[in-house]
Structure formats: structure tokens, C-alpha cells
Design an enzyme around this catalytic site. Structure first.
Site, PDB file in Angstrom:
ATOM      1  N   LYS A  52       0.848  -1.209   0.000  1.00  0.00           N
ATOM      2  CA  LYS A  52       0.000   0.000   0.000  1.00  0.00           C
ATOM      3  C   LYS A  52       0.877   1.251   0.000  1.00  0.00           C
ATOM      4  O   LYS A  52       0.610   2.217  -0.715  1.00  0.00           O
ATOM      5  CB  LYS A  52      -0.939   0.001   1.218  1.00  0.00           C
ATOM      6  CG  LYS A  52      -2.061  -1.042   1.104  1.00  0.00           C
ATOM      7  CD  LYS A  52      -2.848  -1.190   2.405  1.00  0.00           C
ATOM      8  CE  LYS A  52      -3.885  -2.295   2.290  1.00  0.00           C
ATOM      9  NZ  LYS A  52      -4.636  -2.514   3.537  1.00  0.00           N
ATOM     10  N   GLN A  96      -4.183  -1.361   9.785  1.00  0.00           N
ATOM     11  CA  GLN A  96      -4.238  -2.689   9.188  1.00  0.00           C
ATOM     12  C   GLN A  96      -4.830  -3.699  10.175  1.00  0.00           C
ATOM     13  O   GLN A  96      -4.436  -3.751  11.337  1.00  0.00           O
ATOM     14  CB  GLN A  96      -2.832  -3.117   8.734  1.00  0.00           C
ATOM     15  CG  GLN A  96      -2.788  -4.408   7.937  1.00  0.00           C
ATOM     16  CD  GLN A  96      -3.472  -4.323   6.575  1.00  0.00           C
ATOM     17  OE1 GLN A  96      -3.622  -3.241   6.005  1.00  0.00           O
ATOM     18  NE2 GLN A  96      -3.908  -5.457   6.052  1.00  0.00           N
ATOM     19  N   ASP A 119     -10.598   3.366   4.236  1.00  0.00           N
ATOM     20  CA  ASP A 119     -10.999   1.953   4.168  1.00  0.00           C
ATOM     21  C   ASP A 119     -12.520   1.829   4.021  1.00  0.00           C
ATOM     22  O   ASP A 119     -13.026   0.772   3.647  1.00  0.00           O
ATOM     23  CB  ASP A 119     -10.605   1.227   5.472  1.00  0.00           C
ATOM     24  CG  ASP A 119      -9.316   0.427   5.333  1.00  0.00           C
ATOM     25  OD1 ASP A 119      -8.997  -0.013   4.215  1.00  0.00           O
ATOM     26  OD2 ASP A 119      -8.639   0.243   6.361  1.00  0.00           O
TER      27      ASP A 119
HETATM   28  N1  GUN Z   1      -6.816  -6.443   6.454  1.00  0.00           N
HETATM   29  C1  GUN Z   1      -7.206  -7.151   5.362  1.00  0.00           C
HETATM   30  N2  GUN Z   1      -7.786  -6.339   4.451  1.00  0.00           N
HETATM   31  C2  GUN Z   1      -7.772  -5.089   4.989  1.00  0.00           C
HETATM   32  C3  GUN Z   1      -8.233  -3.822   4.526  1.00  0.00           C
HETATM   33  O1  GUN Z   1      -8.785  -3.668   3.431  1.00  0.00           O
HETATM   34  N3  GUN Z   1      -8.031  -2.774   5.378  1.00  0.00           N
HETATM   35  C4  GUN Z   1      -7.447  -2.921   6.591  1.00  0.00           C
HETATM   36  N4  GUN Z   1      -7.319  -1.835   7.350  1.00  0.00           N
HETATM   37  N5  GUN Z   1      -7.010  -4.096   7.055  1.00  0.00           N
HETATM   38  C5  GUN Z   1      -7.174  -5.161   6.249  1.00  0.00           C
END
Ligand code: GUN
Length: 294
Positions: A52, A96, A119
Site C-alpha cells: 500500500k 491494518q 478503508d
Molecule cells: N486487512 C485485510 N484487508 C484489509 C483492509 O482492506 N483494510 C485494513 N485496514 N485491514 C485489512
């Protein structure tokens, strides 16, 4: 049958966002900036967050990675979220998941300011999405909508069957496909673990979205001739022929289902690559203050 190429569409979106960054720079505007918080050393989470941050750098966004050890307290983590909430240079914030057991994920998610919740997990964003108001749409539903739109797949009046009712895929997808918009205007059915006669349901689908997390769950007998099939699953199955010892497969038995479809997403290379593009897209919206204009 048309194979939906998620890598290609994700690249297209990244190029569009790169152009927008150039335009912002020319005009002396605010360059988007994403902050990511990572707790602990879960290898999958480390890889996701690294990618990311790398994506941000590649397209010219600012990025900040904040790391905490697994034993960080909930208070310390929430204090960092509050600090970033107040930092005007940071447009978007993600924490995350999963988090260690001693930290309540809802508490953290709910503390992120909805304006920075790229998100799309905060109830304010979920509620706005459900009401048809501008909102950050979570990465996977965003990716599916973009694929339908960019492949110009007709949705109005179609029967969309969603398999799975998760918070971040099945439930929002069902809402989005029934809204009065494109993509949308579908008649929607959600199937889940208590659904009786699931093949009878899925065979009615003009658009079938599989988000159940079971390798090869959707078989040819469950699919109508000419259906559009969107496979959200990413499942590991043993594969001794690979160096890693496993292969990634979707929730759909691709080999037998593909022949019946008008459109289908492969795994890997379908919905998966779109999710990272979704985060970048939302971060641009955040920098432009596009969602919370009223
Ligand atoms: N863990 C797995 N997918 C995601 C996501 O899209 N966002 C976040 N914050 N954690 C994740």
C-alpha cells in the site's frame, strides 16, 4: 466469454490518479497523503501494508507508515489515531487488520475520523453508502463496481445473487447492487450458510458475486448460461508443483464455470488487484475533500 482483467483496470486507475497528482502539483494544490498503522509482525499484514505504501510512492502520493510492537496498548494506539485525525497534512488513515486480541478493532475503526476513513469501515461511511450519500466505499466493493462499470456490464433490472454476508464484501455489495444508480438497479438476493437450496438461488443469477471464502464452492451446475460471475475469493490450496507449495484459487471452480459465463473474473488477477487501487482512489477523494462536502 470475456475474461475480466483486474490487473489492467487497476493499472488504468493508477494512471488516472497519477495524472491527477500532476494536475494538482501544477495548480499548487494538496498532494494526497495516506497514513498506515501496522501493529505487530504478521507477515501477510506486513506485505499488504508495504504494498500500500509502495503504491502511494509510485503514483506520487505522500505516505506515512507507523509501526507498533504487538504489545502496544489500546490507549497508545488510539492516541496515535487521534493525533493523525488532527494532522491536516494526512488525508487518509488506515489501521491494518487484524489487530492483537487485546485491542478491540471496532474501537480503533470508530476512532478514525470518517473524513479520513479511506478503508470505508467507519459506520458513518457505511451508513452514508446505505443511504446513497457520497461515502468512501470499501476497497473490494469499490473494485467490483469499477470492473462492472469499465466493462460496461448492464446491471439495471438484472438479478444479482451475492454469496456471503460479510461486513466488508457481501453486505455492502448487496446494498450497492440494489441502489438506484449504475452499477446497481438490480434485484438482489443474498445467500449465506443458512440458505436452503443454494444452487436453486444461484442459478437465477444474471450477476453472481461469490464472496464466501471456500475454494471452488461455485460449480457449473450452480450457474446460469450467460451469467456474469465475479469471484472475490482468495484461497490457498496445496500444490506440490509450485515452489511455494500452494496455489491461489477463488470461490468459483473456474475451469468448469468459465465456459457458461458471459464475463468472469479470474483468481488471481480479477478482483484482487482492484482492492489496492480502491484505497488510492479513496485517498484522492479525501485529499480533494470530495465526500464530506456537506
Ligand atoms: N486487512 C485485510 N484487508 C484489509 C483492509 O482492506 N483494510 C485494513 N485496514 N485491514 C485489512
Amino acid at each position: 466469454m470475456t475474461l475480466i482483467d483486474g490487473n489492467h483496470i487497476a493499472q488504468q486507475i493508477r494512471e488516472e490518479l497519477t495524472e491527477q497528482v500532476a494536475t494538482i502539483k501544477e495548480k499548487g494544490g494538496k498532494i494526497p497523503h495516506l497514513a498506515a498503522i501496522l501493529v505487530g509482525n504478521n507477515p501477510a499484514s506486513e506485505a499488504y501494508v508495504r504494498n500500500k505504501v509502495k503504491d502511494c510512492e509510485k503514483i506520487g502520493y505522500g505516505s506515512t507508515l507507523v509501526r507498533f510492537d504487538t504489545d502496544v496498548t489500546e490507549e497508545e494506539l488510539l492516541a496515535k489515531v487521534e493525533e493523525i485525525n488532527q494532522n491536516d497534512d494526512i488525508d487518509g488513515l488506515i489501521v491494518q487488520l487484524p489487530l492483537p486480541d487485546h485491542i478491540a478493532p471496532e474501537k480503533v475503526t470508530f476512532t478514525i475520523r470518517p473524513e479520513k476513513d479511506v478503508d470505508g469501515f467507519h459506520p458513518t461511511n457505511v451508513g452514508r453508502m446505505a443511504k446513497g450519500l457520497p461515502a468512501y466505499i470499501a476497497a473490494t466493493p469499490f473494485g467490483i463496481l469499477q470492473l462492472l462499470e469499465r466493462y460496461k456490464i448492464e446491471t439495471a433490472g438484472k438479478h444479482c445473487v451475492v454469496i456471503g454476508r460479510s461486513d466488508i464484501v457481501g453486505t455492502p455489495m448487496s446494498i450497492l447492487m440494489s441502489r438506484k444508480a449504475y452499477p446497481g438497479n438490480c434485484t438482489v438476493t443474498i445467500c449465506h450458510s443458512r440458505t436452503k437450496n443454494m444452487p436453486d438461488m444461484t442459478r437465477q443469477a444474471d450477476i453472481l458475486i461469490a464472496a464466501i471464502g471456500q475454494a471452488g464452492f461455485v460449480t457449473a451446475d450452480m450457474v446460469k448460461e450467460g451469467a456474469v460471475v465475479i469471484d472475490v475469493g482468495i484461497n490457498r490450496v496445496d500444490d506440490a508443483s509450485r515452489k511455494s507449495g500452494y496455489a491461489l484459487v477463488g470461490d468459483v471452480n473456474f475451469e468448469e464455470v468459465a465456459e457458461k459465463c458471459s464475463f468472469i473474473t479470474p483468481v488471481p488477477g480479477g478482483v484482487g488487484p482492484m482492492t489496492r487501487a480502491g484505497l488510492l482512489y479513496n485517498t484522492m477523494l479525501a485529499a480533494k475533500k470530495k465526500i464530506y462536502e456537506f
